[in-house]
Design an enzyme around this catalytic site. Structure first.
Site, short mmCIF file in Angstrom:
data_model
loop_
_atom_site.label_atom_id
_atom_site.label_comp_id
_atom_site.label_asym_id
_atom_site.label_seq_id
_atom_site.Cartn_x
_atom_site.Cartn_y
_atom_site.Cartn_z
N ALA A 1 0.85 -1.18 0.00
CA ALA A 1 0.00 0.00 0.00
C ALA A 1 0.89 1.23 0.00
O ALA A 1 2.04 1.19 0.45
CB ALA A 1 -0.94 0.01 1.21
N GLY B 1 0.64 5.70 0.46
CA GLY B 1 -0.15 6.89 0.74
C GLY B 1 0.62 8.14 0.38
O GLY B 1 1.63 8.10 -0.34
N GLY B 2 0.14 9.27 0.87
CA GLY B 2 0.76 10.53 0.52
C GLY B 2 2.14 10.72 1.10
O GLY B 2 3.03 11.31 0.46
N MET B 3 2.36 10.23 2.33
CA MET B 3 3.64 10.44 3.00
C MET B 3 4.46 9.17 3.17
O MET B 3 5.67 9.25 3.34
CB MET B 3 3.41 11.07 4.38
CG MET B 3 2.80 12.45 4.34
SD MET B 3 2.75 13.19 6.00
CE MET B 3 1.85 11.97 6.93
N ALA B 4 3.83 8.02 3.15
CA ALA B 4 4.54 6.78 3.47
C ALA B 4 3.96 5.62 2.68
O ALA B 4 2.89 5.71 2.07
CB ALA B 4 4.46 6.50 4.97
N LYS C 1 6.07 0.10 7.78
CA LYS C 1 5.68 1.41 7.28
C LYS C 1 6.91 2.32 7.22
O LYS C 1 7.61 2.50 8.22
CB LYS C 1 4.62 2.02 8.19
CG LYS C 1 4.07 3.35 7.70
CD LYS C 1 2.93 3.81 8.60
CE LYS C 1 2.31 5.10 8.09
NZ LYS C 1 1.18 5.53 8.93
N ASP D 1 -8.70 10.60 12.29
CA ASP D 1 -8.80 10.11 10.91
C ASP D 1 -9.61 8.82 10.85
O ASP D 1 -9.25 7.88 10.13
CB ASP D 1 -7.40 9.90 10.33
CG ASP D 1 -7.43 9.77 8.80
OD1 ASP D 1 -8.46 10.13 8.19
OD2 ASP D 1 -6.43 9.31 8.23
#
Length: 486
Positions: free
Chosen positions: A31, A33-36, A56, A162
């Site tokens: 997976a 995401g935007g930062m990691a 992560k 979140d």
């Protein structure tokens, strides 16, 4: 961002890299995401020990920024203090220079966002009981986070900030887990939030988050209620063409009841609307309070029922994903040590290994000859044992047949001689004996009684003849009566 295996990246699956001190090895990206990004990994231990984990790591562009590194470390510190089965556990933190990796529990499942898309396509939305069962588990995990204390024993005042379908994980076992405390707010947080930034997914923000007001645990309850509303109706609660339109809908304080779009009880509808109150003071005080109210309004489904729903809407996808994870794990093992099939060794292999071990080197021709000789001896001994067992079994059968025939013949001959007065043939021995008919006891008693009655009647007749007259004259002419006539 979550720790579930969503899509195995083929570009990442071909390389196996070590993380930090080398205890963890990255197998494949699952997976991003935007930062990691989150990777499938292995915990490598001694004596062949290994454990599948989720790793992560920040993207290289953010790994150079100390603030983002602090945010990742804050996530590790916060998640490590939350110990609950409905929260994904953080196991370790690895750091090598500026490269920081967060080691998390690997969850075999799918995010609720994926399950809801599949359910909408299949027209198989969760029932109110299943939706309530999912959210009750989410609230239990959030309550554990809200009540978590630091090492000093003081409340950490954690707020997830979140809560969304993307951060709610479900597996076929029916267990629900909350993931990704990357932007969680805590009193002990080291990093600070940049001014003017809105944290979280816009459609699931609370009014205080949108307006930039201070948030507490009741903000998480508002976001959780949005997820429940959408599970019950299969619709978006706050939708719009632009971020500004979505924010305006959140601040409008005009939330319809889920009963308008789905078969939902009025009690459940009231609980959902209370959690979606614009003013935080009008909502439930704690996540546990909200969970209790939901359970009273709609008894939640069991984990078995939730797991069955997950299997029904996404079972094939999860199966394929598990196969991809297995292939990635196998590639990780193959990279370090050759794969050996799990088979039971034959006696030849065992003997060969014993000879190799005793000689301290590979098996030679003499060893092969000894192995073949041992195998031949074993085969001959096995054949001899089978032949001996077969002979004994045949002898026992013959003796048994002779004994049965002898015993049956003698008994039948006795019966034949007493009944027919002659010897009996073999066919008579094998023919079932027919017992002679006998007269019942009561019939024999009746016949005996009839015989005695006829005897007494004959006696009476003879006495009557002898007693007529009942006297006689003696030699002197005197009359004498017969004694037997009286």
């Amino acid at each position: 961002m979550n720790a579930a295996a969503q899509f195995l990246d083929p570009e990442e699956s071909s390389s196996v890299r070590e993380v930090g001190s080398g205890h963890y090895r990255i197998l494949s990206r699952i997976a991003s995401g935007g930062m990691a990004s989150v990777y499938l990994g292995h915990r490598v231990g001694v004596e062949g020990f290994s454990r599948t984990v989720a790793i992560k790591k920040l993207h290289p562009a953010y790994a150079e920024d100390p603030e983002f590194v602090d945010m990742l470390l804050d996530e590790a510190r916060i998640a490590a203090r939350i110990r609950h089965p409905n929260v994904v556990a953080t196991l370790d933190v690895e750091r090598s220079g500026r490269d920081v990796a967060l080691i998390m529990e690997y969850v075999e499942g799918a995010p609720l966002s994926h399950l809801m898309r599949s359910a909408a396509q299949m027209q198989c939305l969760p029932s109110p009981a299943i939706a309530t069962g999912i959210i009750v588990q989410v609230l239990q995990g959030l309550h554990a986070a809200h009540e978590a204390c630091g090492e000093d024993g003081l409340p950490m005042q954690i707020v997830h900030r979140d809560v969304s379908p993307q951060n709610i994980m479900l597996g076929t076992e029916g267990i629900v887990r909350v993931v990704d405390f990357g932007i969680a707010k805590a009193a002990s947080r080291v990093s600070s939030t940049r001014g003017g930034q809105v944290k979280g997914k816009l459609r699931y923000l609370s009014p205080e988050q949108v307006s930039g007001q201070p948030v507490d645990r009741r903000s998480d309850l508002f976001s959780t209620a949005i997820v429940l509303w959408e599970c019950l109706t299969g619709r978006r609660l706050f939708d719009g063409q632009s971020p500004g339109e979505i924010m305006a809908r959140i601040l409008a304080d005009d939330v319809p009841s889920p009963a308008r779009f789905a078969k939902v009880s009025s009690e459940l509808g009231r609980v959902v609307l209370r959690a979606l109150s614009y003013a935080a003071d009008e909502r439930f005080v704690t996540a546990r309070d909200m969970a209790r109210a939901l359970a009273l309004a709609e008894p939640p489904a069991s984990t078995i029922e939730i797991g069955a729903w997950v299997e029904r809407v996404s079972g094939q996808v999860l199966k394929e994903r598990a196969q991809g994870v297995a292939r990635a794990e196998q590639s990780g093992f193959t990279d370090s040590t050759p794969s050996r099939p799990c088979v039971v060794p034959s006696p030849e292999h065992s003997l060969r290994a014993m000879l190799r071990q005793s000689s301290g080197g590979p098996a030679n021709e003499a060893d092969d000859a000894e192995v073949h000789e041992w195998t031949a001896r074993t085969a001959r001994a096995r054949t001899q044992r089978l032949a001996l067992l077969g002979s004994v079994a045949a002898l026992l059968v013959i003796v048994t047949v002779v004994l049965v025939a002898a015993l049956s013949g003698s008994s039948s001959t006795v019966v034949s001689r007493t009944t027919f007065g002659r010897a009996t043939s073999l066919s008579a021995v094998l023919t079932p004996k027919v017992e002679p008919k006998t007269t019942p006891a009561r019939h024999r008693q009746g016949a005996t009684r009839a015989t005695s009655d006829s005897t007494r009647s004959a006696r009476a007749e003879r006495r009557a003849e002898a007693c007529s007259p009942p006297y006689y004259l003696d030699a002197d002419g005197n009359k004498r009566f017969r004694r037997e006539c009286f």
